[in-house]
Write an enzyme that holds these catalytic residues in place. Sequence first.
Site, PDB file in Angstrom:
ATOM      1  N   GLU A  76       0.831  -1.214   0.000  1.00 20.15           N
ATOM      2  CA  GLU A  76       0.000   0.000   0.000  1.00 20.15           C
ATOM      3  C   GLU A  76       0.859   1.256   0.000  1.00 20.15           C
ATOM      4  O   GLU A  76       0.637   2.190  -0.764  1.00 20.15           O
ATOM      5  CB  GLU A  76      -0.915   0.016   1.222  1.00 20.15           C
ATOM      6  CG  GLU A  76      -1.717   1.315   1.322  1.00 20.15           C
ATOM      7  CD  GLU A  76      -2.745   1.335   2.421  1.00 20.15           C
ATOM      8  OE1 GLU A  76      -2.820   0.373   3.194  1.00 20.15           O
ATOM      9  OE2 GLU A  76      -3.504   2.314   2.495  1.00 20.15           O
ATOM     10  N   ASP A  96      -0.911  -5.049   2.999  1.00 20.01           N
ATOM     11  CA  ASP A  96      -1.450  -3.871   3.673  1.00 20.01           C
ATOM     12  C   ASP A  96      -0.832  -3.868   5.068  1.00 20.01           C
ATOM     13  O   ASP A  96      -1.249  -4.640   5.918  1.00 20.01           O
ATOM     14  CB  ASP A  96      -2.980  -3.942   3.744  1.00 20.01           C
ATOM     15  CG  ASP A  96      -3.572  -2.608   4.215  1.00 20.01           C
ATOM     16  OD1 ASP A  96      -4.757  -2.374   3.961  1.00 20.01           O
ATOM     17  OD2 ASP A  96      -2.831  -1.816   4.841  1.00 20.01           O
ATOM     18  N   ILE A  98      -0.796  -1.779   7.641  1.00 17.18           N
ATOM     19  CA  ILE A  98      -1.766  -1.451   8.701  1.00 17.18           C
ATOM     20  C   ILE A  98      -3.095  -1.191   8.013  1.00 17.18           C
ATOM     21  O   ILE A  98      -3.246  -0.190   7.302  1.00 17.18           O
ATOM     22  CB  ILE A  98      -1.334  -0.211   9.524  1.00 17.18           C
ATOM     23  CG1 ILE A  98      -0.019  -0.479  10.289  1.00 17.18           C
ATOM     24  CG2 ILE A  98      -2.450   0.178  10.512  1.00 17.18           C
ATOM     25  CD1 ILE A  98       0.436   0.668  11.173  1.00 17.18           C
ATOM     26  N   ASP A  99      -4.027  -2.144   8.175  1.00 18.50           N
ATOM     27  CA  ASP A  99      -5.359  -1.925   7.589  1.00 18.50           C
ATOM     28  C   ASP A  99      -6.264  -1.388   8.706  1.00 18.50           C
ATOM     29  O   ASP A  99      -6.425  -2.020   9.738  1.00 18.50           O
ATOM     30  CB  ASP A  99      -5.945  -3.225   7.035  1.00 18.50           C
ATOM     31  CG  ASP A  99      -7.308  -2.951   6.421  1.00 18.50           C
ATOM     32  OD1 ASP A  99      -7.379  -2.073   5.529  1.00 18.50           O
ATOM     33  OD2 ASP A  99      -8.291  -3.554   6.857  1.00 18.50           O
ATOM     34  N   THR A 101      -5.954   2.316   9.295  1.00 17.93           N
ATOM     35  CA  THR A 101      -5.021   3.324   9.839  1.00 17.93           C
ATOM     36  C   THR A 101      -5.771   4.395  10.633  1.00 17.93           C
ATOM     37  O   THR A 101      -5.291   4.850  11.677  1.00 17.93           O
ATOM     38  CB  THR A 101      -4.207   3.979   8.710  1.00 17.93           C
ATOM     39  OG1 THR A 101      -3.441   2.963   8.059  1.00 17.93           O
ATOM     40  CG2 THR A 101      -3.285   5.051   9.235  1.00 17.93           C
ATOM     41  N   ASP A 215      -6.319  -4.597   0.332  1.00 21.77           N
ATOM     42  CA  ASP A 215      -7.417  -4.834   1.296  1.00 21.77           C
ATOM     43  C   ASP A 215      -8.103  -6.171   1.027  1.00 21.77           C
ATOM     44  O   ASP A 215      -8.684  -6.773   1.916  1.00 21.77           O
ATOM     45  CB  ASP A 215      -8.469  -3.715   1.191  1.00 21.77           C
ATOM     46  CG  ASP A 215      -7.958  -2.363   1.682  1.00 21.77           C
ATOM     47  OD1 ASP A 215      -8.096  -1.388   0.924  1.00 21.77           O
ATOM     48  OD2 ASP A 215      -7.397  -2.312   2.786  1.00 21.77           O
TER      49      ASP A 215
HETATM   50  O1  LIG Z   1      -5.948   2.627   4.342  1.00 21.99           O
HETATM   51  P1  LIG Z   1      -6.181   1.448   5.220  1.00 21.99           P
HETATM   52  O2  LIG Z   1      -6.450   1.826   6.628  1.00 21.99           O
HETATM   53  O3  LIG Z   1      -5.153   0.372   5.041  1.00 21.99           O
HETATM   54  O4  LIG Z   1      -7.499   0.735   4.637  1.00 21.99           O
HETATM   55  C1  LIG Z   1      -8.799   1.216   4.898  1.00 21.99           C
HETATM   56  C2  LIG Z   1      -9.772   0.162   4.442  1.00 21.99           C
HETATM   57  O5  LIG Z   1      -9.600  -1.007   5.210  1.00 21.99           O
HETATM   58  C3  LIG Z   1     -11.208   0.635   4.607  1.00 21.99           C
HETATM   59  O6  LIG Z   1     -12.094  -0.341   4.102  1.00 21.99           O
HETATM   60  C4  LIG Z   1     -11.426   1.879   3.819  1.00 21.99           C
HETATM   61  O7  LIG Z   1     -12.752   2.289   3.931  1.00 21.99           O
HETATM   62  C5  LIG Z   1     -10.491   2.934   4.326  1.00 21.99           C
HETATM   63  O8  LIG Z   1     -10.690   4.086   3.538  1.00 21.99           O
HETATM   64  C6  LIG Z   1      -9.027   2.509   4.209  1.00 21.99           C
HETATM   65  O9  LIG Z   1      -8.700   2.346   2.859  1.00 21.99           O
HETATM   66 MG   LIG Z   2      -6.406  -1.131   4.022  1.00 22.83          MG
HETATM   67 MG   LIG Z   3      -3.258   0.251   5.139  1.00 20.79          MG
END
Ligand SMILES: O=P([O-])([O-])O[C@@H]1[C@@H](O)[C@H](O)[C@@H](O)[C@H](O)[C@@H]1O
Ligand SMILES: [Mg+2]
Ligand SMILES: [Mg+2]
Length: 272
Positions: A76, A96, A98-99, A101, A215
Site C-alpha cells: 500500500e 497492507d 496497517i489496515d 489506519t 485490502d
Molecule cells: O488505508 P487502510 O487503513 O489500510 O485501509 C482502509 C480500508 O480497510 C477501509 O475499508 C477503507 O474504507 C479505508 O478508507 C481505508 O482504505
Molecule cells: Mg487497508
Molecule cells: Mg493500510
Amino acid sequence: MFLIYINNPCIAALAAENTIAVQSAVKQEKQVSSKSTPTDLVTEADHQVEELIISTLREKYPSHTPVDYNLRFIGEESSAAGVKCELRDDPTWIIDPIDGTCNFVHSFPMVAVSIGFAVKKELELGVIYHCFDGTLYTARKGHGAFCNGVRLQVSKEKDVSKALILTEIAHLLMEVRISPLTRSVRIIGSSTLALCHIASGAAEAYYQYGLHCWDIAAAAVIIREAGGYVIDTTGGPLDLMSRRVVAAGTRQIADYVVKQLQPINYGRDDLT
Ligand SMILES: O=P([O-])([O-])O[C@@H]1[C@@H](O)[C@H](O)[C@@H](O)[C@H](O)[C@@H]1O
Ligand SMILES: [Mg+2]
Ligand SMILES: [Mg+2]
C-alpha cells in the site's frame, strides 16, 4: 513451486512480529498525514511495518527465487510512493501493513496486518493478523481457512432478512437501499477484518467501492477457503485491481447485494 516452500506458520509469524510493532506504536505519539483524501490517513508506522515485511520476505525466500523469477511486492505505502501496482505472473506478495489506519490513529481496536500471495495472478495464500486481540486468520488455496488454528466456515444463511451486512462509510445512500430488507448494517473501518467476519460466519455479506487490492487479496483466499464467495460488484468474477468487491457466505445473499448496488468508479489500482 513456491507454495511448497511458503507455509502459513512462517507468514503468520511474520504478520505476528509486525503486529507487535503496531501494538507498541499504538501507544506512542503518531505523526499523521493524509494521502488521496483528508481521511485517507498514513503514519510512520504504516511505512515502517511495510518495509519490515518486505525486507523479511526478501530475506526469508532468497533461495526460492529461480533466476528467471522476479519475486515481487505490491504494498500500500510503496504504491502511494509511486511504485507501479501491477499484478504479473511472477510470485507476488500483496501487503497492507496497517489496515484501518484511521482506527490505529484513534487507538480504536479494529486494526490488522494483511499479507496475500499470488502466483500467475491466482491468489494462493492469505494471512491477516488482528493487531489488538491477536486473532490470526490464515488460508492457503485448497487447504482450508483457519482462525487461531480453528477451521472457519462462512454463514450458510440465504434469507436476506436474517443477514448482517458489513460495508464502509462511503456508501450511505446504498446502505439506505440495502438495510430495509436486511437485519442490520455495520461499519468497522477495516475492510480486511470485516472480510474476516464473513469468513468466520459472524456476518453474511460485505460490499465496498474504493478499497484496494491489498485490502482484498489475503481476505479473498480466507473467505473462499471458508466456503464463501468473493466476486465483482457486477456479480461477475472478482477483478482484484478494480477497487470494488462483494463477499458473502452464500450466492443468494451475494446476488441480493449485487442487485442493490449502484456503480461508483474509483479507477483501478493498476492504472494509477
Ligand atoms: O488505508 P487502510 O487503513 O489500510 O485501509 C482502509 C480500508 O480497510 C477501509 O475499508 C477503507 O474504507 C479505508 O478508507 C481505508 O482504505
Ligand atoms: Mg487497508
Ligand atoms: Mg493500510
